[in-house]
Motif scaffolding. Structure first.
Motif, PDB file in Angstrom:
ATOM      1  N   THR A 207      12.782   9.461 -29.566  1.00 35.71           N
ATOM      2  CA  THR A 207      12.441  10.455 -28.549  1.00 35.71           C
ATOM      3  C   THR A 207      10.968  10.835 -28.634  1.00 35.71           C
ATOM      4  N   VAL A 208      10.320  10.895 -27.487  1.00 32.39           N
ATOM      5  CA  VAL A 208       8.923  11.315 -27.403  1.00 32.39           C
ATOM      6  C   VAL A 208       8.833  12.452 -26.397  1.00 32.39           C
ATOM      7  N   ASP A 209       8.387  13.612 -26.832  1.00 32.67           N
ATOM      8  CA  ASP A 209       8.179  14.758 -25.944  1.00 32.67           C
ATOM      9  C   ASP A 209       6.710  14.811 -25.537  1.00 32.67           C
ATOM     10  N   SER A 210       6.470  14.966 -24.251  1.00 29.92           N
ATOM     11  CA  SER A 210       5.103  14.975 -23.745  1.00 29.92           C
ATOM     12  C   SER A 210       4.993  15.992 -22.608  1.00 29.92           C
ATOM     13  N   GLU A 211       3.823  16.039 -21.991  1.00 29.88           N
ATOM     14  CA  GLU A 211       3.567  16.967 -20.887  1.00 29.88           C
ATOM     15  C   GLU A 211       2.859  16.245 -19.756  1.00 29.88           C
ATOM     16  N   ILE A 212       3.085  16.740 -18.554  1.00 24.85           N
ATOM     17  CA  ILE A 212       2.302  16.333 -17.387  1.00 24.85           C
ATOM     18  C   ILE A 212       1.361  17.492 -17.077  1.00 24.85           C
ATOM     19  N   GLY A 213       0.070  17.208 -17.027  1.00 26.85           N
ATOM     20  CA  GLY A 213      -0.922  18.259 -16.826  1.00 26.85           C
ATOM     21  C   GLY A 213      -0.809  18.932 -15.466  1.00 26.85           C
TER      22      GLY A 213
ATOM     23  N   GLU B  15       0.830  -1.205   0.000  1.00 24.12           N
ATOM     24  CA  GLU B  15       0.000   0.000   0.000  1.00 24.12           C
ATOM     25  C   GLU B  15       0.864   1.256   0.000  1.00 24.12           C
ATOM     26  N   PHE B  16       0.531   2.198  -0.868  1.00 23.96           N
ATOM     27  CA  PHE B  16       1.268   3.451  -0.946  1.00 23.96           C
ATOM     28  C   PHE B  16       0.422   4.478  -1.693  1.00 23.96           C
ATOM     29  N   LEU B  17       0.864   5.745  -1.658  1.00 30.23           N
ATOM     30  CA  LEU B  17       0.167   6.822  -2.347  1.00 30.23           C
ATOM     31  C   LEU B  17       0.716   6.995  -3.756  1.00 30.23           C
ATOM     32  N   GLY B  18      -0.110   7.529  -4.652  1.00 28.31           N
ATOM     33  CA  GLY B  18       0.342   7.748  -6.021  1.00 28.31           C
ATOM     34  C   GLY B  18      -0.600   8.660  -6.781  1.00 28.31           C
ATOM     35  N   VAL B  19      -0.131   9.091  -7.958  1.00 28.10           N
ATOM     36  CA  VAL B  19      -0.924   9.912  -8.867  1.00 28.10           C
ATOM     37  C   VAL B  19      -0.749   9.350 -10.279  1.00 28.10           C
ATOM     38  N   PHE B  20      -1.854   9.043 -10.950  1.00 28.20           N
ATOM     39  CA  PHE B  20      -1.820   8.551 -12.326  1.00 28.20           C
ATOM     40  C   PHE B  20      -2.014   9.718 -13.292  1.00 28.20           C
ATOM     41  N   ASP B  21      -1.259   9.711 -14.391  1.00 28.09           N
ATOM     42  CA  ASP B  21      -1.391  10.761 -15.402  1.00 28.09           C
ATOM     43  C   ASP B  21      -1.459  10.119 -16.784  1.00 28.09           C
ATOM     44  N   ARG B  22      -2.208  10.771 -17.679  1.00 27.25           N
ATOM     45  CA  ARG B  22      -2.340  10.282 -19.054  1.00 27.25           C
ATOM     46  C   ARG B  22      -2.313  11.460 -20.016  1.00 27.25           C
ATOM     47  N   ASN B  23      -1.559  11.303 -21.115  1.00 24.32           N
ATOM     48  CA  ASN B  23      -1.507  12.344 -22.133  1.00 24.32           C
ATOM     49  C   ASN B  23      -1.519  11.675 -23.505  1.00 24.32           C
ATOM     50  N   SER B  24      -2.367  12.191 -24.389  1.00 20.50           N
ATOM     51  CA  SER B  24      -2.458  11.658 -25.742  1.00 20.50           C
ATOM     52  C   SER B  24      -1.787  12.602 -26.722  1.00 20.50           C
ATOM     53  N   LEU B  25      -0.902  12.070 -27.541  1.00 19.06           N
ATOM     54  CA  LEU B  25      -0.196  12.850 -28.554  1.00 19.06           C
ATOM     55  C   LEU B  25      -0.736  12.484 -29.932  1.00 19.06           C
ATOM     56  N   GLY B  26      -0.989  13.489 -30.740  1.00 14.82           N
ATOM     57  CA  GLY B  26      -1.454  13.204 -32.099  1.00 14.82           C
ATOM     58  C   GLY B  26      -2.955  13.150 -32.225  1.00 14.82           C
ATOM     59  N   GLY B  27      -3.672  13.901 -31.378  1.00 18.48           N
ATOM     60  CA  GLY B  27      -5.117  13.995 -31.552  1.00 18.48           C
ATOM     61  C   GLY B  27      -5.892  13.096 -30.612  1.00 18.48           C
ATOM     62  N   TYR B  28      -7.012  12.580 -31.096  1.00 21.36           N
ATOM     63  CA  TYR B  28      -7.933  11.789 -30.290  1.00 21.36           C
ATOM     64  C   TYR B  28      -7.221  10.602 -29.667  1.00 21.36           C
ATOM     65  N   LEU B  29      -7.616  10.258 -28.446  1.00 20.80           N
ATOM     66  CA  LEU B  29      -6.920   9.249 -27.655  1.00 20.80           C
ATOM     67  C   LEU B  29      -6.764   7.921 -28.379  1.00 20.80           C
ATOM     68  N   TYR B  30      -7.820   7.443 -29.049  1.00 22.79           N
ATOM     69  CA  TYR B  30      -7.759   6.128 -29.685  1.00 22.79           C
ATOM     70  C   TYR B  30      -7.662   6.218 -31.211  1.00 22.79           C
ATOM     71  N   ARG B  31      -7.272   7.370 -31.699  1.00 18.48           N
ATOM     72  CA  ARG B  31      -7.130   7.546 -33.139  1.00 18.48           C
ATOM     73  C   ARG B  31      -5.942   6.749 -33.651  1.00 18.48           C
ATOM     74  N   GLU B  32      -6.072   6.204 -34.861  1.00 18.19           N
ATOM     75  CA  GLU B  32      -4.970   5.423 -35.429  1.00 18.19           C
ATOM     76  C   GLU B  32      -3.715   6.285 -35.550  1.00 18.19           C
ATOM     77  N   GLY B  33      -2.606   5.772 -35.055  1.00 14.33           N
ATOM     78  CA  GLY B  33      -1.352   6.487 -35.123  1.00 14.33           C
ATOM     79  C   GLY B  33      -1.062   7.368 -33.927  1.00 14.33           C
ATOM     80  N   SER B  34      -2.040   7.518 -33.006  1.00 11.09           N
ATOM     81  CA  SER B  34      -1.814   8.378 -31.847  1.00 11.09           C
ATOM     82  C   SER B  34      -0.953   7.656 -30.809  1.00 11.09           C
TER      83      SER B  34
END
Length: 208
Positions: free
Chosen positions: A191-197, A74-93
């Protein structure tokens, strides 16, 4: 008898210091109350039953949670998600998933792709099939770079997990309320550049 006589001055000295140093006693009480408050707050957080990252996971995003994992405890945490290239489930994203805990940062990168098919043939018959089949490919992250303020932290990890030092934990706790830039170096050098909200950045203050 000698031990008793030696103990009495020590007790008297402790009592005198308590009277002469009320600030020290007050500081101790404040720390104690703060620890109790934090423990109480953690018990009120949403519970997530696994620390694993997966493309279709359903968790409270960008919020402090209490993780109760059958293998890791048991521990504390924070989940984050970021989609690159448009819609989350779009082909190629590309999707970047991460879990931030007091001891480590875990990152998973997925690539969405698909194939259009209207039917399939088997055993002499033709059966209808969904127009689009989605495939998800995961990518191994070898290095993680975070820019917190003017400082760049370069982390090396294995299997997508990166240890959190005390210096990094302090920097994350004090990070400004805005999106934070990260760079992922995948196996093979891509290399993949992304962001944390910024909502995730705010939630860090509850765990670091």
């Amino acid at each position: 008898m000698m031990n008793l006589l030696q103990t009495i001055p020590v007790l008297c000295l402790g009592a005198i210091l308590a009277v002469l140093s009320p600030k020290a006693c007050a500081a101790f009480n404040v720390q104690k109350v703060a620890s109790l408050t934090k423990a109480q707050a953690s018990s009120d957080l949403p519970v997530v039953k696994s620390a694993g990252l997966s493309p279709d996971m359903d968790v409270p995003w960008s919020k402090a949670v209490r993780i109760v994992d059958p293998f890791e405890g048991e521990f504390l945490g924070v989940f984050d998600r970021n989609s690159l290239g448009g819609y989350l489930y779009r082909e190629g994203s590309t999707q970047v998933l991460s879990l931030w805990t007091p001891s480590s940062i875990r990152v998973l990168v997925t690539l969405n792709s698909g194939q259009a098919m209207s039917s399939f043939y088997t055993a002499g018959r033709v059966y209808p099939r969904p127009d689009f089949i989605r495939f998800v490919t995961t990518k191994k992250v070898d290095k993680l770079l975070l820019k917190v303020g003017e400082k760049v932290f370069k982390l090396d990890g294995s299997t997508g997990a990166f240890p959190v030092s005390q210096e990094l934990a302090t920097a994350l706790k004090n990070a400004p309320d805005k999106n934070l830039n990260i760079r992922l170096i995948l196996e093979g050098g891509q290399t993949v550049d992304s962001e944390i909200g910024k909502e995730t950045v705010k939630a860090w203050r509850s765990i670091y």
